[in-house]
Design an enzyme around this catalytic site. Sequence first.
Site, PDB file in Angstrom:
ATOM      1  N   ASP A 126     -18.224  31.912 -36.228  1.00 38.92           N
ATOM      2  CA  ASP A 126     -17.523  30.632 -36.242  1.00 38.92           C
ATOM      3  C   ASP A 126     -18.151  29.629 -35.299  1.00 38.92           C
ATOM      4  O   ASP A 126     -18.022  28.413 -35.487  1.00 38.92           O
ATOM      5  CB  ASP A 126     -16.054  30.836 -35.848  1.00 38.92           C
ATOM      6  CG  ASP A 126     -15.273  31.529 -36.951  1.00 38.92           C
ATOM      7  OD1 ASP A 126     -15.759  31.541 -38.091  1.00 38.92           O
ATOM      8  OD2 ASP A 126     -14.194  32.060 -36.659  1.00 38.92           O
ATOM      9  N   ASP A 135       0.808  -1.220   0.000  1.00 38.81           N
ATOM     10  CA  ASP A 135       0.000   0.000   0.000  1.00 38.81           C
ATOM     11  C   ASP A 135       0.841   1.271   0.000  1.00 38.81           C
ATOM     12  O   ASP A 135       0.313   2.372   0.188  1.00 38.81           O
ATOM     13  CB  ASP A 135      -0.924   0.020   1.232  1.00 38.81           C
ATOM     14  CG  ASP A 135      -2.101  -0.933   1.075  1.00 38.81           C
ATOM     15  OD1 ASP A 135      -2.257  -1.477  -0.022  1.00 38.81           O
ATOM     16  OD2 ASP A 135      -2.854  -1.128   2.047  1.00 38.81           O
TER      17      ASP A 135
END
Length: 544
Positions: free
Chosen positions: A286, A36
């Site tokens: 656009d 771990d």
Amino acid sequence: MDLTIWTYEGPPHVGAMRVATGMRELHYVLHAPQGDTYADLLFTMIERRDHRPPVTYTTFQAQDLGGDTAGLVKTATRQAYERFRPQALLVGASCTAELIQDDPGNLAASLGLPVPVIPLELPAYQRKENWGAAETFYQIVRTLCLPHAPEPTWRRPPPEGRRPVCNLLGPTALGFRHRDDIKEITGLLDRIGVDVGVVAPLGASPAEVARLGDADFNVVLYPEVGRTAASWLKRTFKQPMVETVPIGVGATRDFVREVAGVAGLDVDEAVKAVESRLPWYSRSVDSNYLTDKRVFIFGDATHAVAAARVASEEIGFKVVGLGAYNREFAREVRAAARKLDLEPLITDDYLEVEEAIQEAAPELVLGTQMERHIAKRLGIFCAVISAPVHVEDFPARYSPQMGPEGANVLFDTWVHPLMMGLEEHLLGMFQDDFEFGNDRSPSHLAPAHGSASNGRSAPAEPASSAPAEDPVAPAASTPAPAPTPTPAAADLHWDDEAQAELRKIPFFVRKKARRNTEAYAREQGLTEISVETLYEAKAHFGSR
């Protein structure tokens, strides 16, 4: 518990690591087995931090389980204090160490160290990473601030002539653009006349956390981590909470209005500080191409809900899917989905998310790094909006998600993939045109059949079945392959004309068009798919 390849959240002790690593002068003692001990990978490799996380592990092994593992906790805690001399210690267990029930927090507290020892009880098999971060921050705030809690039941207004002061709560290490968000919101608050007292947990020391109660109010930037602590500060110190998350132009204006109301400032003057290019760009010519583009959104609840508002109200996308993986905030996601007339997706199963994306057939996915992988396999554009993220989402440049500049970043990040997608679609649509065939000479070079001049040789003549004297005859170009049939479609045959027409459909919806056409053909008992079948299927499904 499920065995999985990917996960949206780690166990709760990873959330505690994010809090501890974000703070200064704080150390985290983690009772954990050898497997771990991966904090270094999370923070130094993914976040590209320039120093190791402040975590000490007991690192017990299999042969230690028959001995005194509790003694390992005491030894590791004492050594961590003597080596690092922190202002406070966090002590907890990893998901694996939780099973042996050593109670490391109380073991460490019994050592009588001259600094606060904050025990963490994080149920690894019921809760996950974000909850662990929130609980850890709450325990730190409660432990360090409680001795300074005031006796009066109501807060006095700030002295005349002093600017209002707030705290920013919630940012952590390994958070999505938290560093840049803090800078952006601090600057925005300064422009409207509010000072920032403490930012926590990211960048704060225990001594600074202890004076959170001195501020006039708290701003909860990331509710998943900061809301629990802010609620306690509200009850204990009577500090108001500002909970509007300033992602997008509209939410940033709402945020400024809420701050101004709490701080007693002129609301109209404060809103003038919100200047972004996003509204103008969204109205520009656009951007007309973007209107009603289908977008699927998934991530942590805060970012997913904010993204849905920006996408639908500020850019003009059509949100076709909305979900989150942290169930603690499902209510907020459901409320946002209702406004969009959607069924929310609350799950931490990435396979379920992938299935939902396929079904929705979006043109853009806004999600985590999981959705980026999913979208790549499905041939859909994706922009990352939420943790979990990878190293490319910790850029060296300034790239906030919050505030006015964050709105500009969102517009660029979400819109540019679609603009490039339009270019790709046009190139694919005209690939069979005689002027755009893959084997045609570039238009800026001399014709292939032209004669050499000034001693230079002419470009090689392209391979063509047309006579050389016919300059406008179509070149023999190799058409792009049609999408590979699925195994279920093996009984169907697409004729050449139908395949050519299928290739003209935009790539981001081509799979859905093929699937619908094949389903329609089976319904009609057809084995041969022609152009007529393709358009009949389009009309059939379009009328539903």
